[in-house]
Structures are given as structure tokens and as C-alpha cells.
Design a protein around this motif. Structure first.
Motif, PDB file in Angstrom:
ATOM      1  N   TRP A 215       0.867  -1.263   0.118  1.00 22.49           N
ATOM      2  CA  TRP A 215      -0.045  -0.137   0.023  1.00 22.49           C
ATOM      3  C   TRP A 215       0.742   1.324   0.226  1.00 22.49           C
ATOM      4  CZ3 TRP A 215      -5.092   0.554  -0.370  1.00 22.49           C
ATOM      5  CH2 TRP A 215      -6.097  -0.741  -0.108  1.00 22.49           C
ATOM      6  N   GLY A 234      -2.293   3.342 -14.049  1.00 19.68           N
ATOM      7  CA  GLY A 234      -3.028   1.953 -13.876  1.00 19.68           C
ATOM      8  C   GLY A 234      -2.388   1.433 -13.104  1.00 19.68           C
ATOM      9  N   TRP A 236      -2.008   1.133 -10.166  1.00 22.87           N
ATOM     10  CA  TRP A 236      -2.505   0.936  -8.750  1.00 22.87           C
ATOM     11  C   TRP A 236      -3.948   0.296  -8.708  1.00 22.87           C
ATOM     12  CZ3 TRP A 236       1.078   1.985  -4.845  1.00 22.87           C
ATOM     13  CH2 TRP A 236       2.113   2.716  -5.415  1.00 22.87           C
ATOM     14  N   ARG A 237      -4.453  -0.235  -7.646  1.00 19.50           N
ATOM     15  CA  ARG A 237      -5.874  -0.709  -7.440  1.00 19.50           C
ATOM     16  C   ARG A 237      -6.224  -0.550  -6.014  1.00 19.50           C
ATOM     17  NH1 ARG A 237      -5.314  -5.991  -5.173  1.00 19.50           N
ATOM     18  NH2 ARG A 237      -3.069  -6.808  -5.360  1.00 19.50           N
ATOM     19  N   ASP A 238      -7.470  -0.990  -5.802  1.00 18.10           N
ATOM     20  CA  ASP A 238      -8.168  -0.582  -4.556  1.00 18.10           C
ATOM     21  C   ASP A 238      -7.938   0.756  -3.956  1.00 18.10           C
ATOM     22  OD1 ASP A 238      -8.714  -3.401  -4.743  1.00 18.10           O
ATOM     23  OD2 ASP A 238      -7.141  -4.074  -3.454  1.00 18.10           O
ATOM     24  N   THR A 239      -7.997   1.733  -4.834  1.00 20.01           N
ATOM     25  CA  THR A 239      -7.902   3.082  -4.441  1.00 20.01           C
ATOM     26  C   THR A 239      -9.037   3.696  -3.235  1.00 20.01           C
ATOM     27  OG1 THR A 239      -6.808   3.526  -6.467  1.00 20.01           O
ATOM     28  CG2 THR A 239      -7.422   5.421  -5.239  1.00 20.01           C
ATOM     29  N   ARG A 240      -8.595   4.384  -2.224  1.00 15.80           N
ATOM     30  CA  ARG A 240      -9.636   4.699  -1.451  1.00 15.80           C
ATOM     31  C   ARG A 240      -9.086   6.150  -1.014  1.00 15.80           C
ATOM     32  NH1 ARG A 240      -9.085   0.040   2.952  1.00 15.80           N
ATOM     33  NH2 ARG A 240      -9.181  -1.245   1.101  1.00 15.80           N
ATOM     34  N   ALA A 254      -3.756   3.471  -2.048  1.00 12.72           N
ATOM     35  CA  ALA A 254      -3.801   2.510  -2.998  1.00 12.72           C
ATOM     36  C   ALA A 254      -2.850   1.447  -3.232  1.00 12.72           C
ATOM     37  CB  ALA A 254      -3.583   3.376  -4.365  1.00 12.72           C
ATOM     38  N   ARG A 255      -3.343   0.163  -3.821  1.00  8.98           N
ATOM     39  CA  ARG A 255      -2.063  -0.912  -3.873  1.00  8.98           C
ATOM     40  C   ARG A 255      -1.549  -0.885  -4.940  1.00  8.98           C
ATOM     41  NH1 ARG A 255      -5.547  -5.945  -1.623  1.00  8.98           N
ATOM     42  NH2 ARG A 255      -3.508  -6.475  -0.780  1.00  8.98           N
ATOM     43  N   ASN A 256      -0.223  -1.130  -4.805  1.00 11.75           N
ATOM     44  CA  ASN A 256       0.504  -1.499  -6.217  1.00 11.75           C
ATOM     45  C   ASN A 256       0.064  -2.848  -6.774  1.00 11.75           C
ATOM     46  OD1 ASN A 256       2.598  -2.092  -7.859  1.00 11.75           O
ATOM     47  ND2 ASN A 256       4.376  -2.322  -6.211  1.00 11.75           N
ATOM     48  N   ALA A 257      -0.120  -2.432  -8.049  1.00 13.77           N
ATOM     49  CA  ALA A 257      -0.965  -3.634  -8.601  1.00 13.77           C
ATOM     50  C   ALA A 257      -0.295  -4.503  -9.559  1.00 13.77           C
ATOM     51  CB  ALA A 257      -1.782  -2.803  -9.906  1.00 13.77           C
ATOM     52  N   THR A 259       1.583  -7.898  -9.765  1.00 15.20           N
ATOM     53  CA  THR A 259       1.276  -9.493  -9.627  1.00 15.20           C
ATOM     54  C   THR A 259       2.431 -10.151  -8.912  1.00 15.20           C
ATOM     55  OG1 THR A 259       2.138 -10.079 -11.660  1.00 15.20           O
ATOM     56  CG2 THR A 259      -0.422  -9.654 -11.301  1.00 15.20           C
TER      57      THR A 259
END
Ligand code: GLN
Length: 265
Positions: A215, A234, A236-240, A254-257, A259
């Protein structure tokens, strides 16, 4: 502190080296000459715009007292939301780095609230000295790195990166309160002409040092949300976004997307 009576009491206590309750318990107490001299000097400094915290060299943050000097930004209550968000996202044992630690308020608090492996970076040597002093005095296990942003941190080594970066645009300098503009460290306030220059570099470096799923938690300035969200792109994911007590979007996580890893929460 825009509360004249409270400010006067805090400065008087600083001159008398006492608690505020003492003033009310001993209204008959007269000041010794030296105490008058100190009190007068503190009032003079405050009237000149110097923040009370730089006179008393103290600021409370997350229930603990931090030493502050003009080398560091005075910790703000809204930054407690950044700490709260990081605590919610970092499981015990997580490797956490606070970027641009200033007084150490975020890094020290995290290390004391949770068994985390906390590193703090800072580009200003006088600031990192204040932060290390706070860690030592409060008994917080924090490793300090004197470097620009994350330049001394290895690739994919962190579970969480947290930061209250400089986010004021140098063009907004004149709109700041005198206490901030004339007394707080420029290196902690100004990012550049747009105010987003440090976010841009920080996001890129965080993507490098975070493990996949790790995160990034950052403080946002007033009106900062949309621009910082667009900088994330793009990867990053789960952004809040979390608002502060004034309802202003204050924290972005945000989480480092990338894998290849799992990370709880
Ligand atoms: N919140 C600070 C202010 O009141 C700015 C701190 C920062 O740039 N990170 O101006």
C-alpha cells in the motif's frame, strides 16, 4: 493557535516550567524577574508571528508529545488520519517506510502503536536529527535514512509506504498564513510550481520499493484529490480516499497492482 488567552497561558507555563493547572491553583504567585523576561520574550516572538509550538518546542500528536524545531513542519491533527489509515492497512510485522518524516510524528507513532518494521527517510539533516531525537525519547524503534524520497530504499522491499509530502504550490505562497509561510520549513511545504511535483516522483518511487499488493498511503492537500488520483495511473488498485474532520479528502491509499504477492487487508 488563534486563541489568545490559551496562547498566553501556554507561554506563561513555558516561562514558569509548569503545567497549566498550576496557573489556576496558584493565582497569587508572582513572577520572578527572569520569568518575566522569558515570558516577555515569548510574547514578543508570538506577536512577530512565530508559531507557539516553535517557542515551546512541543506539539502533541496521536496522544504523545513531540519535540519540534523550525527545521520541521509542526505536526497537524489531520495527519492523524494518515496514521490511522496506515494502521488499518499494515499488519503486525509489516515493513513500513515514512517518506519525508520531518519531526518523525508518523513514523514514531506507527512504531509505537504496532509492532512494525519502520524506516523513515528525510532529505533535511536538521529535520532527521529532530525525528531521531523524538524516536529516542519516546522509545520508538525506527531506522532513519538521510536521502531524497526513497532513493536509499531497495526495490520491492516494503509492504507499505506512507508520506505527508510537500504539496503546496510555490505560487500559493502568499495565500498561506504568516505563521506557516514565514516560519515553517520551505522544504516541507513547497513541491514546485504546481504543488504536485513531489507526488509524481513519490508515486513512481513507491511503485519501485513496494512489493506487489503493498500500500501507498499519502496525505492530500486541499483540492488535491483529483489531480493525485490522475497521477496514480493504471499501476494501482483498490484506491480509497478518506476525508478529515472538516470533510476534506485528506488521505489517499492505493495498492501496487504488480502481481506475484499477497498482502492481507
Ligand atoms: N498541511 C500543511 C499546511 O497547512 C502543508 C503540509 C504539506 O505540504 N504537507 O499548509
Amino acid at each position: 493557535m488563534a486563541v489568545p488567552r490559551l496562547t498566553a497561558e501556554v507561554l506563561l507555563c513555558h516561562a514558569l516550567k509548569c503545567e497549566r493547572s498550576y496557573l489556576y491553583a496558584h493565582p497569587e504567585r508572582e513572577l520572578a524577574e527572569l520569568e518575566w523576561l522569558h515570558f516577555g520574550r515569548y510574547l514578543h516572538e508570538r506577536l512577530g508571528g512565530k508559531p507557539t509550538q516553535y517557542i515551546t518546542r512541543r506539539q502533541e500528536f496521536f496522544g504523545r508529545e513531540f519535540t519540534v524545531t523550525p527545521a520541521v513542519l509542526i505536526p497537524r491533527p489531520e495527519t492523524e488520519f494518515v496514521v490511522q489509515a496506515a494502521l488499518e492497512l499494515a499488519p503486525s510485522g509489516a515493513r513500513v517506510t515514512d517518506v519525508g518524516c520531518g519531526s518523525g510524528a508518523i513514523a514514531v507513532t506507527l512504531a509505537l502503536e504496532r509492532p512494525l518494521r519502520v524506516t523513515a527517510t528525510e532529505i533535511s539533516r536538521p529535520a532527521i536529527e529532530v525525528a531521531a531525537g523524538n524516536a529516542w525519547r519516546l522509545g520508538a524503534p525506527v531506522a532513519f535514512l538521510l536521502c531524497d524520497l526513497l532513493s536509499a530504499v531497495s526495490d520491492r522491499s516494503q509492504d507499505l509506504v506512507v508520506s505527508n509530502p510537500p504539496y503546496v504550490s510555490s505560487e500559493h505562497r502568499e495565500t498561506l498564513q504568516r505563521e506557516v509561510r514565514d516560519f515553517e520549513p520551505e522544504v516541507a511545504l513547497y513541491a514546485g510550481p504546481t504543488g504536485f511535483e513531489i507526488y509524481e516522483r513519490l508515486i513512481a518511487e513507491a511503485a519501485r520499493v513496494l512489493r506487489p499488493g503493498g500500500w501507498l498511503v499519502m496525505e492530500l492537500g486541499y483540492n488535491g484529490r483529483d489531480r493525485v488520483l490522475s497521477l496514480l495511473g493504471g499501476a494501482w488498485r483498490d484506491t480509497r480516499v478518506v476525508p478529515d474532520l472538516a470533510g476534506i479528502p485528506r488521505v489517499l491509499a492505493a495498492r501496487n497492482a504488480g502481481t506475484g504477492g499477497t498482502f492481507p487487508a
